[in-house]
Design a protein around this motif. Sequence first.
Motif: not given
Ligand code: MN
Length: 728
Positions: A54, A79-80, A145, A149
């Motif tokens: 991801h 970012h995650d 992002d 998703n």
């Molecule tokens: Mn994300």
Amino acid sequence: MRNGIYKKKLDDLLAICRKNLKTVNEDLIRRAFEFSLEAHRHDIRASGDPFFNHPYEVALIVAKEIPLDDVSVVSALLHDVVEDTDYEIKDIREEFGDTIAGIVDGATKITDIFRSHEITQAESYRKMLLSMVNDIRVMLLKFADRLHNMRTLEYLPPEKKIRLSRETLDIYAPFAHRFGLAKIKWELEDLAFKYLEPAAYEDLARTLKSRRRERESYIKKFIIPIEKKLKNDRTAFEIEGRPKHLFSIHNKMQSRHKQLDEVYDLFAVRIILDTENPNDCFTVYGIISSIYLPIPERFKNYISMPKKNGYQSIHATVVGPEGKMVEVQIRTRGMHEIAEKGVAAHWRYKENFSRLDEELENWISWVREIFDRGDEEEPDQQLMESFKLNLYQDEIYVFTPRGELKILPRGSTPVDFAYSVHSNIGNHCLSAKVAGKIVPLNHVLRSGDQVEIITSKNQTPNADWDKYVVTHRAKSHIRRWLKEEHRRSVRSGRDLWEKRTKKHKLSINDDEVIGFAHDFGADDMGEFYEKIHSGLIDADTVIREIEIQKKHPQPESPQRIDGQEGLFNRFLTTARNITGGITVFGNREAFLHSFAKCCNPIPGDEIVGFITKGEGVKIHLKTCPNFARMSESQASRILEVGWPSINGGEYAAAIRISGEDRTGLLNEITQLISGYQNTNIRGVKIDVKDSLFDGSILVNVKNTEHLNRIIEKLKKVRGVSSAQRQAE
Ligand code: MN
């Protein structure tokens, strides 16, 4: 590197960065790649893939579709990490520094907002916007992002699909549009559409696919002569059949209740020129229109007048082979980049991110202004409505007298314009000139208008303005002013009331006053004080009434009270004297009466009487809101009254007239009136200020038709901007 798959992934990412970014710190990207891979090593996505895929895909989207800088790519990789692993923001800061930690932190916070359902939508917006304006890369990262998703949404449970799709349509797509990220916006919308209305989506997708061959062969036929001509001219170019995205077609069909064939221009092409000279676009348009018949009304020049998000292109429609309409877009390579990648394309050429484009900077400061204030005066709902409106609204382009461009939403009026220049100009705008001609303040502006605002320090906002302004800026300034003014006038009315009661040595409490206040058309003490301040209620009259009531429970013959002999009052008196009183039930009778100051009736108006406790009969306009309120519960005090007719069936009527003054204008007006069926002018009151005039003319007329004829004639006089029967 653990295995070959990851080595290849890293190499691919670096290659794309090298191709799309100006400078690439390869070591930084490599470290972020490894850090993220390590941090997520135990996590699995809903699809069964390793979680690391991801952030990696998000980084690819950033590098490919919003190519900005290496810091954005690194932030995408990380970012995650804080959200989904044991690492904390301080670990990122230690390893990668403040800037990257700041972006990751911003992105994490936005995600948090949507996790908690208790927070209102408006509140989420507010937070998102504030972190966004701190570093725009936070927002770009969130777009990437969200896009990934949405691309992988099929693995999630149904209710989550719906929720994320709605949020994508409501929040992310409008923002992407505002940022000029057309491609991302389309994909987000189509994906959301697919999950929100699967049947409609499948249906549309199937139909479009079945027509693809037909479309492609037609386009081929269409472009052959154009290609030939362009090649002869040695222009480097690229022609593409232009796909339209499903969601917009679907929306058009829905909103116009039409079938696919009626809304969908099957034939659309785009010509991209490899040139830096925008004039080449016009040359190419000339070439095309020498081959196919152009439809002038559908020509749009966004090159000279770019859209607010920076979009530039020529849009044209021509009649192609077999008489079919073909939409053509013509733009340079640079314009095309901006059309597809928006701000990212703009910034790629900029040295420094703190220097944003002026337009975007204005927009962001507007966002900051309305959201940062944490405005307790404005309900969230209202704020959201005007905000959403501003995200989607069409724009018009107008100019200041100095030729400075202002971009406003469609439907804007001179008041919106005035506030866009400065709040002081808005708060005191008296009238406006468009192309040198005076227009009323509620005039709807059009693209290309040159607008000059005329201000007067005596002019201030009134409640009517709120009805015809469309910009949030104007609305909130007007509301704030009115609220402030209300407070001020209540305060000053109370001071005045206290002074008068002291002078009369009257001791009376609010409870006693409120009874009298109702008689004078005030609902509560606030309104009572406000009306005293504005002169609609005369403090001395109320005091006298109270004194009378206190001394004698029976009403006694009171004094007729006349207000200050201002110009307007003198005019009213003259006007009313012409008819010599009023009639009751059709008969002229001498009885004690006075005219209500809230509505100032004059001969010709439809009137009604209200029997007061101390002032005889008060004459109100039939349409007076005060009268309506007072008479509601006290019908027995209403008296039917009218104006006596004069000189053989004529009656008096007042005409309110205003406009731009010039020499000889008044003379022209009076000549015109008296020249029409020997109309008798009974009085004229004109005020001239800052080359504008405003006033009333009292005339004797035979009937309403006679009056309306005169008004129509007056409206045609040069300089007169409005003429109407006086009603206040
Ligand atoms: Mn994300």
